[in-house]
Design a protein around this motif. Structure first.
Motif, PDB file in Angstrom:
ATOM      1  N   ARG A   5       6.485   3.697   3.502  1.00 53.34           N
ATOM      2  CA  ARG A   5       5.733   4.564   2.583  1.00 53.34           C
ATOM      3  C   ARG A   5       4.035   4.786   3.137  1.00 53.34           C
ATOM      4  O   ARG A   5       3.715   5.899   2.563  1.00 53.34           O
ATOM      5  CB  ARG A   5       5.413   3.641   1.126  1.00 53.34           C
ATOM      6  N   SER A   6       3.626   4.046   3.767  1.00 50.00           N
ATOM      7  CA  SER A   6       2.194   4.007   4.284  1.00 50.00           C
ATOM      8  C   SER A   6       2.427   5.107   5.297  1.00 50.00           C
ATOM      9  O   SER A   6       1.139   6.058   5.106  1.00 50.00           O
ATOM     10  CB  SER A   6       1.811   2.479   4.968  1.00 50.00           C
ATOM     11  N   ILE A   7       3.251   5.046   5.998  1.00 49.76           N
ATOM     12  CA  ILE A   7       3.090   6.013   7.242  1.00 49.76           C
ATOM     13  C   ILE A   7       3.284   7.520   6.413  1.00 49.76           C
ATOM     14  O   ILE A   7       2.705   8.519   7.004  1.00 49.76           O
ATOM     15  CB  ILE A   7       4.372   5.794   8.220  1.00 49.76           C
ATOM     16  N   LEU A   8       4.299   7.666   5.399  1.00 48.93           N
ATOM     17  CA  LEU A   8       4.531   8.817   5.049  1.00 48.93           C
ATOM     18  C   LEU A   8       3.123   9.331   4.201  1.00 48.93           C
ATOM     19  O   LEU A   8       3.069  10.516   4.140  1.00 48.93           O
ATOM     20  CB  LEU A   8       5.697   8.800   3.982  1.00 48.93           C
ATOM     21  N   LEU A   9       2.496   8.443   3.541  1.00 44.84           N
ATOM     22  CA  LEU A   9       1.302   8.734   2.997  1.00 44.84           C
ATOM     23  C   LEU A   9       0.238   9.097   3.996  1.00 44.84           C
ATOM     24  O   LEU A   9      -0.685  10.021   3.701  1.00 44.84           O
ATOM     25  CB  LEU A   9       0.588   7.706   2.080  1.00 44.84           C
ATOM     26  N   PHE A  10       0.227   8.534   5.089  1.00 44.30           N
ATOM     27  CA  PHE A  10      -0.715   9.039   6.098  1.00 44.30           C
ATOM     28  C   PHE A  10      -0.350  10.428   6.848  1.00 44.30           C
ATOM     29  O   PHE A  10      -1.224  11.278   6.918  1.00 44.30           O
ATOM     30  CB  PHE A  10      -0.833   8.024   7.330  1.00 44.30           C
ATOM     31  N   VAL A  11       0.929  10.736   6.719  1.00 41.72           N
ATOM     32  CA  VAL A  11       1.267  12.014   7.273  1.00 41.72           C
ATOM     33  C   VAL A  11       1.005  13.204   6.210  1.00 41.72           C
ATOM     34  O   VAL A  11       0.245  14.070   6.428  1.00 41.72           O
ATOM     35  CB  VAL A  11       2.917  12.156   7.412  1.00 41.72           C
ATOM     36  N   LEU A  12       1.106  12.730   4.850  1.00 38.48           N
ATOM     37  CA  LEU A  12       0.925  13.711   3.767  1.00 38.48           C
ATOM     38  C   LEU A  12      -0.817  13.809   3.862  1.00 38.48           C
ATOM     39  O   LEU A  12      -1.263  15.129   3.588  1.00 38.48           O
ATOM     40  CB  LEU A  12       1.212  13.120   2.381  1.00 38.48           C
ATOM     41  N   THR A  52      -5.653   7.423  -1.770  1.00 35.43           N
ATOM     42  CA  THR A  52      -5.823   6.126  -2.791  1.00 35.43           C
ATOM     43  C   THR A  52      -4.346   5.685  -3.099  1.00 35.43           C
ATOM     44  O   THR A  52      -4.293   4.626  -3.768  1.00 35.43           O
ATOM     45  CB  THR A  52      -6.370   6.632  -4.203  1.00 35.43           C
ATOM     46  N   LEU A  53      -3.141   6.380  -2.753  1.00 34.65           N
ATOM     47  CA  LEU A  53      -2.284   5.878  -3.002  1.00 34.65           C
ATOM     48  C   LEU A  53      -1.508   4.701  -1.800  1.00 34.65           C
ATOM     49  O   LEU A  53      -0.446   4.200  -1.868  1.00 34.65           O
ATOM     50  CB  LEU A  53      -1.080   7.019  -2.916  1.00 34.65           C
ATOM     51  N   GLN A  54      -2.325   4.557  -0.894  1.00 35.59           N
ATOM     52  CA  GLN A  54      -1.926   3.667   0.010  1.00 35.59           C
ATOM     53  C   GLN A  54      -1.589   2.383  -0.387  1.00 35.59           C
ATOM     54  O   GLN A  54      -2.483   1.818  -1.343  1.00 35.59           O
ATOM     55  CB  GLN A  54      -2.870   3.542   1.146  1.00 35.59           C
ATOM     56  N   PRO A  55      -0.727   1.636   0.030  1.00 34.36           N
ATOM     57  CA  PRO A  55      -0.649   0.071  -0.785  1.00 34.36           C
ATOM     58  C   PRO A  55      -1.481  -0.790  -0.353  1.00 34.36           C
ATOM     59  O   PRO A  55      -1.773  -1.719  -1.319  1.00 34.36           O
ATOM     60  CB  PRO A  55       0.849  -0.293   0.026  1.00 34.36           C
ATOM     61  N   ILE A  62      -7.997   1.543   5.317  1.00 34.20           N
ATOM     62  CA  ILE A  62      -7.413   2.762   5.297  1.00 34.20           C
ATOM     63  C   ILE A  62      -8.103   4.017   5.897  1.00 34.20           C
ATOM     64  O   ILE A  62      -7.441   4.474   6.692  1.00 34.20           O
ATOM     65  CB  ILE A  62      -7.288   3.156   3.642  1.00 34.20           C
ATOM     66  N   LEU A  63      -9.242   3.991   5.748  1.00 33.85           N
ATOM     67  CA  LEU A  63     -10.067   5.154   6.377  1.00 33.85           C
ATOM     68  C   LEU A  63     -10.296   5.176   7.761  1.00 33.85           C
ATOM     69  O   LEU A  63     -10.105   6.056   8.580  1.00 33.85           O
ATOM     70  CB  LEU A  63     -11.291   5.455   5.684  1.00 33.85           C
ATOM     71  N   ALA A  64     -10.485   3.938   8.080  1.00 30.43           N
ATOM     72  CA  ALA A  64     -10.365   3.647   9.611  1.00 30.43           C
ATOM     73  C   ALA A  64      -9.061   3.714  10.510  1.00 30.43           C
ATOM     74  O   ALA A  64      -9.103   4.411  11.375  1.00 30.43           O
ATOM     75  CB  ALA A  64     -10.853   2.086   9.981  1.00 30.43           C
ATOM     76  N   VAL A 103      -2.220  -1.355  14.586  1.00 34.70           N
ATOM     77  CA  VAL A 103      -3.064  -2.956  14.925  1.00 34.70           C
ATOM     78  C   VAL A 103      -3.979  -2.972  13.576  1.00 34.70           C
ATOM     79  O   VAL A 103      -3.640  -3.861  12.923  1.00 34.70           O
ATOM     80  CB  VAL A 103      -3.976  -2.905  16.028  1.00 34.70           C
ATOM     81  N   ILE A 104      -4.411  -1.871  13.220  1.00 31.89           N
ATOM     82  CA  ILE A 104      -5.303  -2.122  11.891  1.00 31.89           C
ATOM     83  C   ILE A 104      -4.340  -2.276  10.662  1.00 31.89           C
ATOM     84  O   ILE A 104      -4.552  -3.186   9.847  1.00 31.89           O
ATOM     85  CB  ILE A 104      -6.094  -0.792  11.821  1.00 31.89           C
ATOM     86  N   MET A 105      -3.242  -1.370  10.640  1.00 37.55           N
ATOM     87  CA  MET A 105      -2.656  -1.241   9.305  1.00 37.55           C
ATOM     88  C   MET A 105      -1.573  -2.484   9.216  1.00 37.55           C
ATOM     89  O   MET A 105      -1.110  -2.871   8.042  1.00 37.55           O
ATOM     90  CB  MET A 105      -2.128  -0.085   9.131  1.00 37.55           C
ATOM     91  N   TYR A 106      -0.823  -2.688  10.284  1.00 34.65           N
ATOM     92  CA  TYR A 106       0.339  -3.301  10.085  1.00 34.65           C
ATOM     93  C   TYR A 106       0.342  -4.510  11.001  1.00 34.65           C
ATOM     94  O   TYR A 106       1.700  -5.195  11.062  1.00 34.65           O
ATOM     95  CB  TYR A 106       1.555  -2.365  10.747  1.00 34.65           C
ATOM     96  N   SER A 107      -0.516  -5.120  11.476  1.00 33.53           N
ATOM     97  CA  SER A 107      -0.531  -6.515  11.887  1.00 33.53           C
ATOM     98  C   SER A 107      -0.448  -7.594  10.882  1.00 33.53           C
ATOM     99  O   SER A 107      -0.957  -7.364   9.710  1.00 33.53           O
ATOM    100  CB  SER A 107      -2.014  -6.801  12.739  1.00 33.53           C
ATOM    101  N   PRO A 108       0.517  -8.629  11.218  1.00 35.21           N
ATOM    102  CA  PRO A 108       0.582  -9.732  10.170  1.00 35.21           C
ATOM    103  C   PRO A 108      -0.936 -10.259   9.860  1.00 35.21           C
ATOM    104  O   PRO A 108      -1.833 -10.492  10.621  1.00 35.21           O
ATOM    105  CB  PRO A 108       1.169 -10.424  10.900  1.00 35.21           C
ATOM    106  N   ARG A 109      -1.121 -10.357   8.531  1.00 32.77           N
ATOM    107  CA  ARG A 109      -2.400 -10.927   8.107  1.00 32.77           C
ATOM    108  C   ARG A 109      -2.215 -12.416   7.243  1.00 32.77           C
ATOM    109  O   ARG A 109      -1.107 -12.320   6.547  1.00 32.77           O
ATOM    110  CB  ARG A 109      -3.311 -10.269   7.488  1.00 32.77           C
ATOM    111  N   SER A 110      -3.253 -13.233   7.151  1.00 32.43           N
ATOM    112  CA  SER A 110      -2.988 -14.436   6.389  1.00 32.43           C
ATOM    113  C   SER A 110      -3.419 -13.796   4.873  1.00 32.43           C
ATOM    114  O   SER A 110      -4.370 -12.984   5.031  1.00 32.43           O
ATOM    115  CB  SER A 110      -3.595 -15.605   6.849  1.00 32.43           C
ATOM    116  N   ALA A 111      -2.980 -14.407   4.083  1.00 33.75           N
ATOM    117  CA  ALA A 111      -3.277 -13.955   2.621  1.00 33.75           C
ATOM    118  C   ALA A 111      -4.644 -14.677   2.115  1.00 33.75           C
ATOM    119  O   ALA A 111      -5.567 -14.509   2.023  1.00 33.75           O
ATOM    120  CB  ALA A 111      -2.128 -14.417   1.657  1.00 33.75           C
TER     121      ALA A 111
END
Length: 111
Positions: A5-12, A52-55, A62-64, A103-111
């Motif tokens: 979903r995130s990738i599709l939103l970036f493309v859009l 604004t629709l990014q998860p 998001i902007l970076a 790296v920015i968007m899809y790296s694992p992060r601790s909650a």
């Protein structure tokens, strides 16, 4: 599913922003007129909403990340619509940007 979903939103978002800027460019630089410019303004406005629709809820992240999508997407847009042929440095730079997006968007992060 969230990554897809995130990738599709970036493309859009890229289509809306790059397309909007291209329409304005065509209207002004290629003298195609106010209809093209107006369509570009509408497309740029749509880009703002799509982002604004990014998860992820973090505006800065998001902007970076989108910046890398913009770089690669702009080169692709130029290839498809303007006959631009990137050289190896363009391709390398865009690849580095897309790695940065991942790296920015899809790296694992601790909650």
């Amino acid at each position: 599913m969230t990554v897809l979903r995130s990738i599709l939103l970036f493309v859009l978002a890229a289509i809306a922003e790059i397309g909007g800027a291209w329409l304005i460019w065509q209207g002004v630089r290629e003298h195609r007129g106010w209809v093209w410019i107006g369509a570009g303004v509408v497309a740029l406005g749509a880009y703002g909403f799509v982002a604004t629709l990014q998860p992820d809820a973090n505006f800065g992240r998001i902007l970076a990340a989108y910046g890398g999508i913009f770089v690669a997407g702009s080169l692709a847009w130029g290839m498809v619509l303007d006959g631009f042929r990137p050289d190896r440095w363009d391709v390398l730079g865009a690849s580095i940007c897309l790695i940065g997006v991942a790296v920015i968007m899809y790296s694992p992060r601790s909650a």
